[in-house]
Design a protein around this motif. Structure first.
Motif, mmCIF file in Angstrom:
data_model
loop_
_atom_site.group_PDB
_atom_site.id
_atom_site.type_symbol
_atom_site.label_atom_id
_atom_site.label_comp_id
_atom_site.label_asym_id
_atom_site.label_seq_id
_atom_site.Cartn_x
_atom_site.Cartn_y
_atom_site.Cartn_z
ATOM 1 N N ALA A 1 0.818 -1.209 0.000
ATOM 2 C CA ALA A 1 0.000 0.000 0.000
ATOM 3 C C ALA A 1 0.858 1.268 0.000
ATOM 4 O O ALA A 1 0.458 2.301 0.552
ATOM 5 C CB ALA A 1 -0.950 0.002 1.199
ATOM 6 N N GLY A 2 2.072 1.174 -0.584
ATOM 7 C CA GLY A 2 2.945 2.328 -0.672
ATOM 8 C C GLY A 2 3.475 2.819 0.660
ATOM 9 O O GLY A 2 4.052 3.912 0.747
ATOM 10 N N TRP B 1 -4.496 -6.394 4.116
ATOM 11 C CA TRP B 1 -3.359 -6.738 4.966
ATOM 12 C C TRP B 1 -3.581 -6.052 6.312
ATOM 13 O O TRP B 1 -3.780 -4.840 6.364
ATOM 14 C CB TRP B 1 -2.050 -6.242 4.362
ATOM 15 N N ILE B 2 -3.532 -6.812 7.400
ATOM 16 C CA ILE B 2 -3.747 -6.234 8.727
ATOM 17 C C ILE B 2 -2.415 -5.753 9.282
ATOM 18 O O ILE B 2 -1.436 -6.505 9.334
ATOM 19 C CB ILE B 2 -4.368 -7.247 9.691
ATOM 20 N N VAL B 3 -2.387 -4.505 9.702
ATOM 21 C CA VAL B 3 -1.193 -3.903 10.281
ATOM 22 C C VAL B 3 -1.403 -3.790 11.790
ATOM 23 O O VAL B 3 -2.358 -3.156 12.241
ATOM 24 C CB VAL B 3 -0.914 -2.516 9.673
ATOM 25 N N VAL C 1 2.676 -7.163 10.045
ATOM 26 C CA VAL C 1 1.697 -7.140 8.965
ATOM 27 C C VAL C 1 1.290 -8.575 8.649
ATOM 28 O O VAL C 1 2.136 -9.426 8.401
ATOM 29 C CB VAL C 1 2.263 -6.462 7.703
ATOM 30 N N LYS C 2 -0.017 -8.818 8.666
ATOM 31 C CA LYS C 2 -0.511 -10.165 8.382
ATOM 32 C C LYS C 2 -1.082 -10.230 6.976
ATOM 33 O O LYS C 2 -1.929 -9.432 6.596
ATOM 34 C CB LYS C 2 -1.589 -10.562 9.390
ATOM 35 N N GLU C 3 -0.597 -11.187 6.214
ATOM 36 C CA GLU C 3 -1.143 -11.437 4.875
ATOM 37 C C GLU C 3 -1.820 -12.800 4.860
ATOM 38 O O GLU C 3 -1.426 -13.716 5.577
ATOM 39 C CB GLU C 3 -0.049 -11.380 3.805
ATOM 40 N N VAL D 1 -5.859 -1.411 8.273
ATOM 41 C CA VAL D 1 -6.112 -2.469 7.301
ATOM 42 C C VAL D 1 -5.788 -1.886 5.935
ATOM 43 O O VAL D 1 -6.498 -1.011 5.435
ATOM 44 C CB VAL D 1 -7.566 -2.973 7.340
ATOM 45 N N ALA D 2 -4.685 -2.323 5.368
ATOM 46 C CA ALA D 2 -4.227 -1.800 4.081
ATOM 47 C C ALA D 2 -4.688 -2.731 2.962
ATOM 48 O O ALA D 2 -4.839 -3.941 3.171
ATOM 49 C CB ALA D 2 -2.709 -1.681 4.072
#
Length: 312
Positions: free
Chosen positions: A12-13, A93-95, A43-45, A85-86
């Motif tokens: 997400a940049g 992706w949870i930050v 960060v969870k993917e 949440v990105a």
């Protein structure tokens, strides 16, 4: 797919992936750097299995987003903090805050079974997190050692609300689907009944039993046989639980209406953690002090174990 460690993909940049922290059946948790706030985060993917139908992929992503929603509703020191949440490449992706330490599962693998006092201290903190979640209308539904982090700063942190259920939300599971880890599943959930806070308390009981006995009480060779044991088999008597045994047995009553309440269980766990003892009845074998508290030193143990606390 995620790139290899060292490639430092940016999500997400903003969130630069540095290295994997852990990997499971549903994806990877990364150590990352927030380039805007200049701090490290987790960060969870989610990694969708190859060939998974698009509808199931969307459901998986919705479950991930709900994890963030559920966890963000619970403001408590024992619950992992969600920052963002990105969205990147069409996926959420949870930050989260980066919790430095080991999971309880890692500690059990490295050290073997815990002493009852140490397990009680950890269990009390997990239960405090669960009670805060329940007060916010959130059921965790996957309480297990791998989802309990023992932080380097002394915190015990409950994480991974990925299959949490939030009051008022629509179900995201298919009819008849059982989600969660079978050996930690409450009997009412194994039977397809609507779970309540008591179901999380059962899972905590299994966690405590596993922590002190070194083996899960109902684990069998297959998930189906494990679920049958959860529903039908009697609890194998704990042999190493000591003063913790009444709490474990009280949490692992098949009928959810007969289980210890969260309030009573937390009180008893803190008493055992302080060196006291409890019974399976409504009284404890420790003197009370004004205000309804306890003086656990009355029945406190002595020796090296008396000074042990969860790992720092």
């Amino acid at each position: 797919m995620s790139e290899e460690p060292g490639s430092e993909r940016v999500i997400a940049g903003r969130y630069r992936l540095l290295s994997p922290l852990g990997e499971g059946g549903m994806g990877t948790v990364w150590r990352a750097r927030d380039e805007v706030l200049r701090r490290e985060v987790a960060v969870k993917e989610v990694r969708a299995p190859a060939g998974l139908p698009e509808a199931d992929v969307r459901r998986m992503y919705a479950r991930l987003e709900r994890e963030a929603w559920a966890a963000a509703r619970v403001a408590h020191r024992n619950v992992v903090t969600v920052y963002d949440v990105a969205t990147d490449d069409g996926r959420p992706w949870i930050v989260m805050e980066l919790v430095r330490g080991l999971s309880l599962a890692d500690v059990l693998d490295a050290e073997g079974p815990l002493e009852p006092r140490r397990a009680a201290l950890i269990g009390a903190e997990v239960l405090a997190a669960l009670r805060a979640a329940h007060a916010a209308g959130v059921l965790h539904r996957d309480v297990k050692p791998a989802n309990v982090l023992l932080s380097d700063d002394g915190r015990v942190v409950l994480t991974d609300f990925g299959i949490a259920r939030v009051d008022g939300s629509s179900a995201l599971t298919m009819t008849g689907e059982v989600i969660g880890s079978p050996e930690f599943l409450a009997p009412e959930r194994a039977l397809g009944r609507t779970p309540g806070p008591e179901s999380d308390l059962w899972s905590l009981g299994v966690l405590l039993y596993t922590a002190v006995e070194g083996a899960s009480p109902f684990r069998q060779d297959t998930p189906l046989s494990t679920l049958r044991a959860v529903v039908d088999e009697e609890l194998p008597p704990p042999h190493r639980a000591g003063a913790l045994a009444p709490v474990v047995e009280g949490l692992l009553r098949k009928d959810p209406a007969e289980r210890l309440t969260g309030e009573r269980a937390e009180r008893d766990l803190r008493l055992v953690g302080a060196g006291g003892s409890v019974t399976g009845q409504d009284t404890t074998r420790a003197d009370t002090v004004p205000g309804g508290g306890f003086a656990p030193t009355v029945t406190a143990r002595t020796g090296p174990e008396a000074s042990r606390t969860p790992p720092l």
